[in-house]
Design an enzyme around this catalytic site. Sequence first.
Site, PDB file in Angstrom:
ATOM      1  N   ALA A  64       0.864  -1.176   0.000  1.00 13.83           N
ATOM      2  CA  ALA A  64       0.000   0.000   0.000  1.00 13.83           C
ATOM      3  C   ALA A  64       0.902   1.227   0.000  1.00 13.83           C
ATOM      4  CB  ALA A  64      -0.893  -0.019   1.232  1.00 13.83           C
ATOM      5  N   GLY A 108       0.802  -5.025   1.204  1.00  9.46           N
ATOM      6  CA  GLY A 108      -0.485  -5.113   0.520  1.00  9.46           C
ATOM      7  C   GLY A 108      -0.369  -5.752  -0.856  1.00  9.46           C
ATOM      8  N   GLU A 111      -0.462  -9.353  -0.156  1.00  9.07           N
ATOM      9  CA  GLU A 111      -1.837  -9.672   0.263  1.00  9.07           C
ATOM     10  C   GLU A 111      -2.782  -9.682  -0.932  1.00  9.07           C
ATOM     11  OE1 GLU A 111      -1.727  -6.514   3.176  1.00  9.07           O
ATOM     12  OE2 GLU A 111      -1.950  -7.964   4.807  1.00  9.07           O
ATOM     13  N   GLU A 131       5.616  -5.001   6.929  1.00 11.05           N
ATOM     14  CA  GLU A 131       4.964  -3.889   7.631  1.00 11.05           C
ATOM     15  C   GLU A 131       5.586  -3.603   8.991  1.00 11.05           C
ATOM     16  OE1 GLU A 131       3.415  -6.347   6.054  1.00 11.05           O
ATOM     17  OE2 GLU A 131       1.650  -5.614   4.985  1.00 11.05           O
TER      18      GLU A 131
HETATM   19  N1  DAK Z   1       4.596   3.137  -0.988  1.00  5.85           N
HETATM   20  C1  DAK Z   1       4.950   4.280  -1.603  1.00  5.85           C
HETATM   21  N2  DAK Z   1       6.044   4.397  -2.395  1.00  5.85           N
HETATM   22  C2  DAK Z   1       6.809   3.311  -2.546  1.00  5.85           C
HETATM   23  C3  DAK Z   1       6.503   2.070  -1.920  1.00  5.85           C
HETATM   24  C4  DAK Z   1       5.329   2.008  -1.114  1.00  5.85           C
HETATM   25  N3  DAK Z   1       4.914   0.880  -0.517  1.00  5.85           N
HETATM   26  N4  DAK Z   1       7.465   1.174  -2.258  1.00  5.85           N
HETATM   27  C5  DAK Z   1       8.317   1.834  -3.064  1.00  5.85           C
HETATM   28  N5  DAK Z   1       7.947   3.110  -3.241  1.00  5.85           N
HETATM   29  C6  DAK Z   1       8.608   4.145  -4.036  1.00  5.85           C
HETATM   30  C7  DAK Z   1       9.878   4.660  -3.344  1.00  5.85           C
HETATM   31  O1  DAK Z   1       9.553   5.641  -2.388  1.00  5.85           O
HETATM   32  C8  DAK Z   1      10.641   5.227  -4.524  1.00  5.85           C
HETATM   33  O2  DAK Z   1      10.077   6.476  -4.883  1.00  5.85           O
HETATM   34  P1  DAK Z   1      11.048   7.745  -5.244  1.00  5.85           P
HETATM   35  O3  DAK Z   1      11.929   7.935  -4.071  1.00  5.85           O
HETATM   36  O4  DAK Z   1      11.812   7.289  -6.459  1.00  5.85           O
HETATM   37  O5  DAK Z   1      10.082   8.862  -5.521  1.00  5.85           O
HETATM   38  C9  DAK Z   1      10.289   4.265  -5.648  1.00  5.85           C
HETATM   39  O6  DAK Z   1       9.083   3.585  -5.252  1.00  5.85           O
HETATM   40  C10 DAK Z   1      11.366   3.192  -5.862  1.00  5.85           C
HETATM   41  O7  DAK Z   1      11.616   2.588  -4.612  1.00  5.85           O
HETATM   42  P2  DAK Z   1      13.098   2.421  -3.988  1.00  5.85           P
HETATM   43  O8  DAK Z   1      13.985   3.551  -4.444  1.00  5.85           O
HETATM   44  O9  DAK Z   1      12.935   2.223  -2.536  1.00  5.85           O
HETATM   45  O10 DAK Z   1      13.565   1.088  -4.712  1.00  5.85           O
HETATM   46  P3  DAK Z   1      14.582  -0.015  -4.187  1.00  5.85           P
HETATM   47  O11 DAK Z   1      14.776  -0.951  -5.335  1.00  5.85           O
HETATM   48  O12 DAK Z   1      15.788   0.637  -3.554  1.00  5.85           O
HETATM   49  O13 DAK Z   1      13.813  -0.770  -2.999  1.00  5.85           O
HETATM   50  C11 DAK Z   1      11.893  -1.884  -2.006  1.00  5.85           C
HETATM   51  C12 DAK Z   1      12.679  -1.550  -3.302  1.00  5.85           C
HETATM   52  C13 DAK Z   1      10.602  -2.624  -2.432  1.00  5.85           C
HETATM   53  C14 DAK Z   1      12.731  -2.859  -1.147  1.00  5.85           C
HETATM   54  C15 DAK Z   1      11.596  -0.596  -1.204  1.00  5.85           C
HETATM   55  O14 DAK Z   1      11.001   0.360  -2.097  1.00  5.85           O
HETATM   56  C16 DAK Z   1      10.655  -0.796  -0.056  1.00  5.85           C
HETATM   57  O15 DAK Z   1      11.040  -1.291   0.996  1.00  5.85           O
HETATM   58  N6  DAK Z   1       9.393  -0.374  -0.234  1.00  5.85           N
HETATM   59  C17 DAK Z   1       8.389  -0.443   0.832  1.00  5.85           C
HETATM   60  C18 DAK Z   1       7.890  -1.875   1.000  1.00  5.85           C
HETATM   61  C19 DAK Z   1       6.868  -1.970   2.142  1.00  5.85           C
HETATM   62  O16 DAK Z   1       7.189  -1.633   3.294  1.00  5.85           O
HETATM   63  N7  DAK Z   1       5.683  -2.391   1.817  1.00  5.85           N
HETATM   64  C20 DAK Z   1       4.568  -2.498   2.823  1.00  5.85           C
HETATM   65  C21 DAK Z   1       3.811  -1.207   2.881  1.00  5.85           C
HETATM   66  S1  DAK Z   1       2.498  -1.268   4.118  1.00  5.85           S
HETATM   67  C22 DAK Z   1      -5.228  -2.942   4.067  1.00  5.85           C
HETATM   68  C23 DAK Z   1      -4.724  -3.172   2.817  1.00  5.85           C
HETATM   69  C24 DAK Z   1      -3.368  -3.111   2.606  1.00  5.85           C
HETATM   70  C25 DAK Z   1      -2.495  -2.755   3.607  1.00  5.85           C
HETATM   71  C26 DAK Z   1      -2.992  -2.543   4.860  1.00  5.85           C
HETATM   72  C27 DAK Z   1      -4.358  -2.602   5.095  1.00  5.85           C
HETATM   73  N8  DAK Z   1      -6.641  -2.973   4.332  1.00  5.85           N
HETATM   74  C28 DAK Z   1      -7.544  -3.500   3.266  1.00  5.85           C
HETATM   75  C29 DAK Z   1      -7.197  -2.673   5.610  1.00  5.85           C
HETATM   76  C30 DAK Z   1      -1.084  -2.722   3.275  1.00  5.85           C
HETATM   77  C31 DAK Z   1      -0.076  -2.120   3.937  1.00  5.85           C
HETATM   78  C32 DAK Z   1       1.246  -2.086   3.302  1.00  5.85           C
HETATM   79  O17 DAK Z   1       1.438  -2.609   2.247  1.00  5.85           O
END
Ligand code: DAK
Length: 257
Positions: A64, A108, A111, A131
């Site tokens: 997300a 997400g 998921e 997360e």
């Molecule tokens: N959100 C927003 N932007 C994201 C992102 C994300 N989840 N993942 C990556 N990006 C963006 C980065 O900010 C970056 O943007 P700029 O800086 O270039 O503007 C761009 O994508 C490229 O990312 P990186 O520069 O970080 O790329 P790397 O190859 O170095 O790293 C990575 C890739 C996947 C390891 C890293 O980007 C990362 O750790 N991303 C976050 C992964 C994460 O934590 N995901 C979980 C998010 S929480 C629900 C439904 C869903 C959810 C909850 C409730 N309900 C129905 C109730 C879900 C929650 C989540 O998913």
Amino acid sequence: MSKVVITEVHGKVGLIRINRPEALNALNNEVVDGIGAAIDGFEADENIGCIVLTGNEKAFAAGADIGFMKDFDYMHAYKTDFITRNWERIKTTRKPVIAAVAGFALGGGCEMAMMCDMIFAADTAKFGQPEIRLGTMPGAGGTQRLPRGVGKAKAMDLCLTARMMDAAEAEKAGLVARIIPAEQLLDETLKAAATIAGFSLPVVMMIKESVNRAFESSLNEGLLFERRVFHSAFALEDQKEGMAAFVEKRKPAFRNC
Ligand code: DAK
């Protein structure tokens, strides 16, 4: 601005592509609403027998959108039923949905892939529920579907350490139906989807409903459900056609009735 969700029709298969490459396909309301609208369209289209949901070569979806939700407070998340309202659509479609996952399927994104009926993974795929690193926890099935997919031990490992699981590990653990070389992922997934879409749609829907029942009922209840649905398949013209075609040594011509 480019469309964040792109749809294509390939014969009898509806393809949905998540298209926010600049953010690794992070899921915001626009994306999830777009996926829902695409599913509505394919569900209503009698020509479509199977749906494929995919991203790009770098990411299915990296979760997300963190920027979108970072300032939410409890009351806002609760009152707006934060993103639940539009996430459920994948789960409710009666037509099968295959997730074709290359690159990251995190949070997400993982998921969402697990809400689909099966996952075909490129050899580049990486799954995870990171997360905990953000000071939060999975909220769209990560703590529920992942243990059912990979078992408790691995689900605990992934959710508590935030580590990623590659395609080989995911297949071995049972999360993934097939691993496909990345450059062939979409073609092979579309081929499998076309095979499914070539069968009788009511039978496809009966099978999907029955397999899902296995996760929502006791074995006896599930077996009873299966038996009843199996009996009802004798009401189908496609059953008569399928069995007649076998006996007559020809290809069946299913008419979805
Ligand atoms: N959100 C927003 N932007 C994201 C992102 C994300 N989840 N993942 C990556 N990006 C963006 C980065 O900010 C970056 O943007 P700029 O800086 O270039 O503007 C761009 O994508 C490229 O990312 P990186 O520069 O970080 O790329 P790397 O190859 O170095 O790293 C990575 C890739 C996947 C390891 C890293 O980007 C990362 O750790 N991303 C976050 C992964 C994460 O934590 N995901 C979980 C998010 S929480 C629900 C439904 C869903 C959810 C909850 C409730 N309900 C129905 C109730 C879900 C929650 C989540 O998913």
